[in-house]
Enzyme design. Structure first.
Site, short mmCIF file in Angstrom:
data_model
loop_
_atom_site.label_atom_id
_atom_site.label_comp_id
_atom_site.label_asym_id
_atom_site.label_seq_id
_atom_site.Cartn_x
_atom_site.Cartn_y
_atom_site.Cartn_z
N HIS A 43 53.70 27.10 39.22
CA HIS A 43 52.59 27.84 39.82
C HIS A 43 52.91 28.10 41.29
O HIS A 43 53.50 27.24 41.96
CB HIS A 43 51.28 27.04 39.67
N GLU B 164 51.95 36.16 37.79
CA GLU B 164 50.91 35.94 38.79
C GLU B 164 51.42 36.38 40.16
O GLU B 164 52.04 35.57 40.88
CB GLU B 164 50.53 34.45 38.85
P1 PGA Z 1 42.66 32.97 40.44
O1 PGA Z 1 43.80 31.90 40.11
O2 PGA Z 1 42.14 33.51 39.15
O3 PGA Z 1 41.64 32.21 41.22
O4 PGA Z 1 43.31 34.03 41.28
C1 PGA Z 1 44.74 32.14 39.12
C2 PGA Z 1 45.79 31.08 39.21
O5 PGA Z 1 46.08 30.62 40.32
O6 PGA Z 1 46.35 30.65 38.19
#
Ligand code: PGA
Length: 246
Positions: free
Chosen positions: A88, A158
């Site tokens: 992450h 992401e």
């Molecule tokens: P968010 O987080 O939906 O708050 O942007 C997603 C993540 O960090 O996995």
């Protein structure tokens, strides 16, 4: 086709709040999982209905031994985790995690048959320089370098700049549908090139400010196999609104 939607609670939600939250999650035709803090994974597992799976948020690079504070893949397996997030951006940035460490974590998870959810994504300066695909390639190469057959595996695209955590303004914005589509196509091509037919089975999720307002448009993209949801997964009403996607 049903989608995979994972709530990433991060370091939020007390054990009590989590136990109250679970029974309020609606039954969905999509696959649903909750990535919860270590301390109450086991308690949560005992309470989860069959259609909600458990996920870890991270795992040790080591298999076992004198690593104070670490939690091994085997221990996560004992708590009943089906999935575990790795790489992450909050860990890559705040804990300086490297691709090599992420690769070790993935290998440990695969050994105990926990499905890794590998997060990849570019930051804002890389995006502005047009380096998204280059960054994705490097992260995928680094994390999956010695893996010949990934088996059960999930990737989460992401983009760092679209994650709630890294946005300064009050109004948080997800990536555009077009950005998401392009990155997902690229990741799927990469998977196909590296793993052939096996690669086609890998689900590619999107994460970064997914909320009830944008989730439908994102999830309806055929290139998007699901979502990793942070902030909006902390409220029952918004999480339910997202997982009811049909
Ligand atoms: P968010 O987080 O939906 O708050 O942007 C997603 C993540 O960090 O996995």
């Amino acid at each position: 086709m049903s989608k995979l939607i994972i709530a990433n609670w991060k370091m939020n939600m007390s054990a009590k709040a989590a136990m109250n939250f679970i029974p309020k999650i609606i039954k969905s035709k999509n696959l649903v999982a909750v990535a919860a803090p270590y301390t109450y994974l086991k308690r949560l597992q005992n309470k989860l209905p069959k259609y909600i799976k458990l996920s870890g948020q991270d795992v040790s690079v080591y298999e076992s031994g004198s690593k104070t504070g670490d939690i091994s893949a085997k221990m996560l397996k004992e708590t009943g985790c089906a999935y575990c997030i790795v790489g992450h951006s909050e860990r890559r940035i705040f804990k300086h995690e490297t691709d090599k460490e992420i690769n070790d974590k993935i290998l440990n998870l695969l050994k105990v048959k926990i499905i890794p959810v590998l997060c990849v994504g570019e930051n804002i300066s890389q995006k502005r320089l047009g380096q998204t695909n280059k960054v994705l390639s490097k992260q995928l190469d680094g994390a999956l370098n010695n893996i010949k057959k990934p088996g059960n595996f999930v990737i989460a695209y992401e983009p760092v700049w679209a994650i709630t955590t890294f946005q300064k303004g009050k109004i948080k914005k997800s990536a555009s549908v077009q950005d998401i589509k392009l990155a997902h196509v690229f990741i799927k091509q990469w998977l196909n090139k590296h793993f052939g037919r096996e690669g086609k089975k890998i689900m590619v999720l999107y994460g970064g400010t997914v909320n009830p307002k944008n989730s439908f448009d994102i999830l309806k993209l055929k290139e998007v196999d699901g979502a990793l949801v942070g902030a909006a997964s902390l409220k029952v009403s918004s999480f339910n609104a997202i997982i009811k996607f049909n």
